[in-house]
Enzyme design. Structure first.
Site, mmCIF file in Angstrom:
data_model
loop_
_atom_site.group_PDB
_atom_site.id
_atom_site.type_symbol
_atom_site.label_atom_id
_atom_site.label_comp_id
_atom_site.label_asym_id
_atom_site.label_seq_id
_atom_site.Cartn_x
_atom_site.Cartn_y
_atom_site.Cartn_z
ATOM 1 N N LYS A 168 -72.120 36.242 32.935
ATOM 2 C CA LYS A 168 -70.715 35.927 32.666
ATOM 3 C C LYS A 168 -70.164 36.969 31.694
ATOM 4 C CE LYS A 168 -68.590 33.429 29.762
ATOM 5 N NZ LYS A 168 -67.484 34.414 29.654
ATOM 6 N N GLU A 241 -78.038 37.590 20.294
ATOM 7 C CA GLU A 241 -77.745 38.831 19.560
ATOM 8 C C GLU A 241 -76.318 38.711 19.064
ATOM 9 O OE1 GLU A 241 -79.768 41.271 18.768
ATOM 10 O OE2 GLU A 241 -81.470 40.455 19.848
ATOM 11 N N CYS A 275 -71.979 46.155 17.372
ATOM 12 C CA CYS A 275 -72.670 45.207 16.480
ATOM 13 C C CYS A 275 -73.430 45.950 15.398
ATOM 14 C CB CYS A 275 -73.607 44.322 17.289
ATOM 15 S SG CYS A 275 -74.734 45.237 18.336
ATOM 16 N N GLU A 371 -67.293 40.673 8.966
ATOM 17 C CA GLU A 371 -67.360 41.724 9.991
ATOM 18 C C GLU A 371 -65.999 41.917 10.643
ATOM 19 O OE1 GLU A 371 -69.026 40.583 13.769
ATOM 20 O OE2 GLU A 371 -70.044 42.506 13.971
HETATM 21 P P1 NAD Z 1 -67.482 35.902 21.505
HETATM 22 O O1 NAD Z 1 -68.624 35.169 20.903
HETATM 23 O O2 NAD Z 1 -66.114 35.413 21.255
HETATM 24 O O3 NAD Z 1 -67.622 35.969 23.097
HETATM 25 C C1 NAD Z 1 -68.776 36.446 23.721
HETATM 26 C C2 NAD Z 1 -68.958 35.763 25.069
HETATM 27 O O4 NAD Z 1 -69.174 34.369 24.861
HETATM 28 C C3 NAD Z 1 -67.754 35.871 25.997
HETATM 29 O O5 NAD Z 1 -68.240 36.093 27.304
HETATM 30 C C4 NAD Z 1 -67.113 34.491 25.887
HETATM 31 O O6 NAD Z 1 -66.375 34.135 27.027
HETATM 32 C C5 NAD Z 1 -68.331 33.605 25.733
HETATM 33 N N1 NAD Z 1 -68.079 32.305 25.124
HETATM 34 C C6 NAD Z 1 -67.068 31.947 24.311
HETATM 35 N N2 NAD Z 1 -67.206 30.663 23.929
HETATM 36 C C7 NAD Z 1 -68.352 30.202 24.505
HETATM 37 C C8 NAD Z 1 -69.063 28.959 24.477
HETATM 38 N N3 NAD Z 1 -68.627 27.935 23.762
HETATM 39 N N4 NAD Z 1 -70.208 28.858 25.166
HETATM 40 C C9 NAD Z 1 -70.691 29.899 25.867
HETATM 41 N N5 NAD Z 1 -70.063 31.099 25.941
HETATM 42 C C10 NAD Z 1 -68.913 31.254 25.272
HETATM 43 O O7 NAD Z 1 -67.678 37.408 21.022
HETATM 44 P P2 NAD Z 1 -66.731 38.651 21.289
HETATM 45 O O8 NAD Z 1 -65.510 38.495 20.466
HETATM 46 O O9 NAD Z 1 -66.588 38.833 22.754
HETATM 47 O O10 NAD Z 1 -67.629 39.852 20.734
HETATM 48 C C11 NAD Z 1 -67.611 40.308 19.426
HETATM 49 C C12 NAD Z 1 -68.822 39.837 18.669
HETATM 50 O O11 NAD Z 1 -70.011 40.153 19.376
HETATM 51 C C13 NAD Z 1 -68.975 40.505 17.325
HETATM 52 O O12 NAD Z 1 -69.278 39.544 16.341
HETATM 53 C C14 NAD Z 1 -70.151 41.442 17.487
HETATM 54 O O13 NAD Z 1 -70.863 41.755 16.338
HETATM 55 C C15 NAD Z 1 -70.969 40.699 18.488
HETATM 56 N N6 NAD Z 1 -71.869 41.598 19.204
HETATM 57 C C16 NAD Z 1 -73.198 41.532 18.912
HETATM 58 C C17 NAD Z 1 -74.077 42.401 19.540
HETATM 59 C C18 NAD Z 1 -75.558 42.354 19.224
HETATM 60 O O14 NAD Z 1 -76.351 42.872 20.010
HETATM 61 N N7 NAD Z 1 -75.966 41.737 18.130
HETATM 62 C C19 NAD Z 1 -73.596 43.322 20.462
HETATM 63 C C20 NAD Z 1 -72.237 43.356 20.736
HETATM 64 C C21 NAD Z 1 -71.377 42.482 20.100
#
Ligand code: NAD
Length: 468
Positions: A168, A241, A275, A371
C-alpha cells in the site's frame, strides 16, 4: 503509461473510484489513479493466501529468479519510473533516476540471501536443526519520500523468502508503485503481489486482517504505534521503520571547510525528507562560526524548484500538509534563533521551501527536538562535549547519529555513547542494501535490509530429533 491500473489478485483493475495525484512542484493534478475499497483488500488477501501456498514450495533459486526478473523490469522501465517519481514526489530527475537504480540494486541484493537449514546441535543421540520458513502474506505500508525504492525493498525479500505481499503506497505518491505493478504483472504468479491504492483509509483493514502474517511498515512513529495496536490482536510479526531526529556532533578538532559539504548534503538530501537525514547539528564553539558560514553559503547557492527543470538541485516538499508543517517549524526556529540561509517560502504555486539554516538554537525548540522532515537545519552551539552527547541522546528517536572529527579514535569514543541504531563517523545517511538498519527507541522495531532484515520475513522453526 497514462492509464494506471492496480494489480489486485492477479488482475490489472481500474478500481471503483479514483484519486487525483498532485505534482508538488506546480500543485496541478498530473495523474488520476484507481482507488481501492475494503472489498479489494479482502479479495487481494484471499488471492495472496492461495498463491503463497504454492509459492512457498517453489525452490529458492526459482523464487530468486522471479525477483531478478522484477529487477530487470525496473531497469527496462527506468526512465518512465524516474519521471513518475519526480512528478509525484518532487525530487529532481537525476535523483529520481538514482532512486530507480537503488531500487534495482536493493531488489537484487535482498533476494540474494540464502537461509539453508542450520544444525544447532549434533550428537550421537540428538540433532537440532533451525529452519527458516516463510510467514505467509505480508502487508507492506510505505510513505511518500521514496515511493519506488521502499516498495521494492519490501517486495524483494518478501517474495524471495516465499511470502506473498500486498503493498500500500502513500496516497500522495501511488504512481511509481502502480507502474511497478503493471510491469511485473506478467512476471509474478497470479495473486502473489497486489498493489492497493487508498486515501489513508485502508491501512487498518490490512493491519488487522487475520490472514496477514506480518506488517512491514515505513512511516511516522504515531502511525507505527497505531499499527502495533491494530496488529496486536492477531500477534502479527512487525517491522516498523519510523521517524528519526538524527543528531550530528562536530568536535573541536574538525575542519569546517572539509566537513561542510558532507553535513550539507546529508541534511538536505531529498530536501530533508529522508528518515536518516541529518536533522540537528551540535557544533563546538571553537569551529561554530566558520562551519555555520560554510553551510549557509552552500544552502544559499543551492537551486531549489521544479525537479523536472534543468539546473534545479533540490525539489519541493512532497505535499501541502508537510509543507505547512515544515513552515511552522521554521517560524518557531526564526523566533528563537538566527536565520543564516533561506527562511521564506516564495509566493508562487508549488511546495518549494528554500534550503533553510537557523543557528543559535537550543534544545527545547521544536525545530531541534522534533523531526521537521523538510529542508531546514537547526544548529546548536556547545562548549562541553558531554552536554552535546546528552542532548543528542535526549530524544525519543534513535534512528541514526554522526560524529565529525579529524581524530577517528576520539570520534569512535563519542560514537560509542550515542543511543542510536546507526552511528556514522565523518559522514551521515550512508546506506547499502547489504548493511542492516536496526532503529533504537521510538524510531522503530526490528531490522530492515541485509541478511538480518531479510530474516524478518521468515519464521524460525526448530526441529529437535531424538536419534537414539
Ligand atoms: P505516515 O505514517 O503518515 O504514513 C505512512 C503510510 O502509512 C502511508 O501509506 C499511510 O497511508 C499509512 N497509514 C496512515 N495511517 C495508517 C493506519 N492507521 N494504519 C495503517 N497505515 C496507515 O508517514 P508519512 O508522512 O507518509 O512519512 C513520513 C514519516 O516517515 C517520517 O516520520 C519519516 O521519518 C518516516 N520514514 C521513516 C523511514 C525509516 O526507514 N525509518 C523511511 C522513510 C520515512
Amino acid at each position: 503509461m497514462s492509464q494506471y491500473k492496480m494489480l489486485v489478485a492477479g488482475k490489472l483493475v481500474k478500481g471503483s473510484t479514483s484519486l487525483d495525484v498532485i505534482n508538488p512542484a506546480t500543485e496541478e493534478v498530473f495523474a488520476t489513479v484507481p482507488r481501492a475499497c475494503q472489498e479489494d483488500v479482502i479479495v487481494a488477501v484471499a488471492a495472496a493466501k492461495s498463491a503463497q501456498k504454492l509459492w512457498k514450495n517453489v525452490a529458492e533459486s526459482e523464487r530468486r529468479a522471479v525477483v531478478y526478473k522484477i529487477a530487470d523490469a525496473i531497469a527496462e522501465h527506468a526512465e518512465e519510473l524516474a519521471k513518475a517519481i519526480t512528478l509525484e514526489q518532487g525530487k529532481v530527475l537525476d535523483f529520481a533516476r538514482m532512486e530507480v537504480q537503488f531500487a534495482e540494486a536493493f531488489c537484487r541484493s535482498l533476494a540474494s540471501h540464502e537461509f539453508p537449514v542450520k544444525v544447532l546441535d549434533e550428537t550421537d543421540t540428538n540433532r537440532v536443526e533451525e529452519h527458516r520458513n516463510p510467514l505467509g502474506v505480508v502487508a507492506a505500508i510505505i510513505p511518500w519520500n521514496f515511493p519506488l525504492l521502499i516498495a521494492v525493498y519490501k517486495i524483494s525479500p518478501a517474495l524471495a523468502t516465499g511470502n506473498a505481499i500486498i503493498l500500500k503506497p502513500a496516497p500522495t505518491t501511488p504512481v511509481a508503485a502502480l507502474i511497478l505493478g503493471q510491469i511485473i504483472a506478467d512476471i509474478v504468479p497470479k495473486g502473489l503481489v497486489s498493489i492497493i491504492v487508498d486515501n489513508n483509509d485502508l491501512g487498518p483493514a490490512l493491519t488487522s486482517h487475520p490472514d496477514i502474517a506480518k506488517v512491514s511498515f515505513t512511516g511516522s512513529t504515531p502511525t507505527g504505534k497505531a499499527i502495533m495496536k491494530s496488529a496486536a490482536n492477531t500477534m502479527k510479526r512487525l517491522t516498523l521503520e519510523l521517524g528519526g531526529n538524527d543528531a550530528a556532533i562536530v568536535l573541536d578538532d574538525a575542519d569546517p571547510k572539509a566537513i561542510a559539504p558532507g553535513i550539507f548534503g546529508s541534511a538536505f538530501i531529498n530536501s530533508g525528507q529522508v528518515c536518516i537525514a541529518l536533522k540537528r547539528l551540535y557544533v563546538h564553539e571553537s569551529v561554530y562560526d566558520e562551519l555555520c558560514d560554510e553551510i549557509a553559503t552552500l544552502a544559499k547557492n543551492a537551486v531549489v524548484g521544479n525537479g523536472m527543470e534543468e539546473g534545479v538541485q533540490f525539489g519541493p516538499v512532497q505535499n501541502k500538509e508537510q509543507y505547512e508543517k515544515v513552515l511552522s517549524y521554521i517560524e518557531e526556529g526564526k523566533a528563537q534563533g538566527t536565520v543564516i540561509a533561506g527562511g521564506e517560502a516564495p509566493n508562487q504555486p508549488g511546495y518549494v521551501i528554500p534550503l533553510t539554516v537557523i543557528k543559535d538554537l537550543h534544545d527545547g525548540c521544536s525545530l531541534v527536538d522534533e523531526e521537521p522532515f523538510g529542508p531546514v537545519l537547526p544548529i546548536v552551539k556547545y562548549t562541553d562535549l558531554d552536554d552535546a552527547i546528552a542532548s543528542a541522546n535526549n530524544s525519543k528517536m534513535g534512528l541514526g547519529g554522526s560524529v565529525w572529527s579529524s581524530n577517528l579514535d576520539r570520534a569512535a569514543q563519542v560514537a560509542a555513547q550515542l543511543d542510536t541504531g546507526t552511528v556514522w563517523i565523518n559522514q551521515h545517511s550512508a546506506f547499502s542494501p547489504h548493511i542492516h538498519m536496526a532503529p533504537a527507541k521510538e524510531s522503530g522495531l526490528g531490522t530492515e535490509w541485509g541478511e538480518e532484515g531479510v530474516k524478518e520475513f521468515t519464521a524460525c522453526k526448530i526441529i529437535n530429533i531424538n536419534k537414539a
